[in-house]
Enzyme design. Sequence first.
Site, PDB file in Angstrom:
ATOM      1  N   SER A  81       3.629  32.158 100.200  1.00 23.35           N
ATOM      2  CA  SER A  81       3.423  30.754  99.868  1.00 23.35           C
ATOM      3  C   SER A  81       2.563  30.635  98.615  1.00 23.35           C
ATOM      4  O   SER A  81       1.796  31.537  98.272  1.00 23.35           O
ATOM      5  CB  SER A  81       2.722  30.045 101.033  1.00 23.35           C
ATOM      6  OG  SER A  81       2.299  28.750 100.669  1.00 23.35           O
ATOM      7  N   TYR A 112      -3.819  29.850 107.517  1.00 19.02           N
ATOM      8  CA  TYR A 112      -2.509  29.848 106.873  1.00 19.02           C
ATOM      9  C   TYR A 112      -2.591  30.541 105.517  1.00 19.02           C
ATOM     10  O   TYR A 112      -1.761  31.410 105.196  1.00 19.02           O
ATOM     11  CB  TYR A 112      -2.004  28.418 106.713  1.00 19.02           C
ATOM     12  CG  TYR A 112      -0.616  28.340 106.101  1.00 19.02           C
ATOM     13  CD1 TYR A 112       0.503  28.595 106.872  1.00 19.02           C
ATOM     14  CD2 TYR A 112      -0.442  28.021 104.755  1.00 19.02           C
ATOM     15  CE1 TYR A 112       1.782  28.542 106.316  1.00 19.02           C
ATOM     16  CE2 TYR A 112       0.818  27.962 104.199  1.00 19.02           C
ATOM     17  CZ  TYR A 112       1.928  28.222 104.974  1.00 19.02           C
ATOM     18  OH  TYR A 112       3.184  28.180 104.415  1.00 19.02           O
TER      19      TYR A 112
END
Length: 263
Positions: A140, A153
């Site tokens: 990401s 995350y």
Amino acid sequence: MSLQYNAILITGASSGIGAALARYYACAGVTLFISGRNQARLKLVENDCRDAGANVFADILDVTDKNMMADYVSKCHSIMPLSLVIANAGISAGSGDDGETPDQVRHIMATNVDGVLNTIDPAVAVMKQQQRGQIAIMSSQASWRGLPTAPAYCASKAAVRIYGEALRGSLVRDRIRVNVICPGFVKSRITDANNFRMPFLMKASKAARIIDRGLTRNKATIAFPWQMNMLTSMLKHLPSAIFDRVVARLPNKPARRQNSQAK
């Protein structure tokens, strides 16, 4: 669309980028092994891929189960030798005002880190035997620097990004390609839950096209969109004192766990 992949395994294919990739690659002559945790959503993807002419095997799986994933990858490879494995399944958690709970942190790490390893380790083993193959790891744009709105995350995506970068070099002699994918905001069940403005939000179908182009060219890192690359590059190099003031203004995510197959 690239025609070099005739057997593709995609985890987290019931929605988001995973579903978009499955639909993108679905055509006559392609065998798709797709998995997810939601039967109804996965069935919709399966039906679309079959209608496009692909040979589809759809399974409900938990990527955190190491033994289950080892058996699954081995079974898929025995049906059709795998040419591309996309370790895409992942989750996020809303931070709310109290941040991620300890249980959420461990669940995110188990899914986003262990889940990736559980997918690619058996894939690498069978690809080494056939001396060819390609592994794609979903990271990401959030992996470039830790954000207080999503610590676990960010950390999980940074871990798999670094691991993928290192794995790429170590598998060259085995003729196995490794690529790391770093999307920005892509429309999915995670982004649907966000109640703040998401710059450069992209449709999952467009993300799938960009990812395929990067995989076909064997790019080490497939990071997009370019505008988000510029922003994250600036954040990455900001001094801590300035960075802390900037991210203090970021809105918190909704305080509930969201399943995702993407960024």
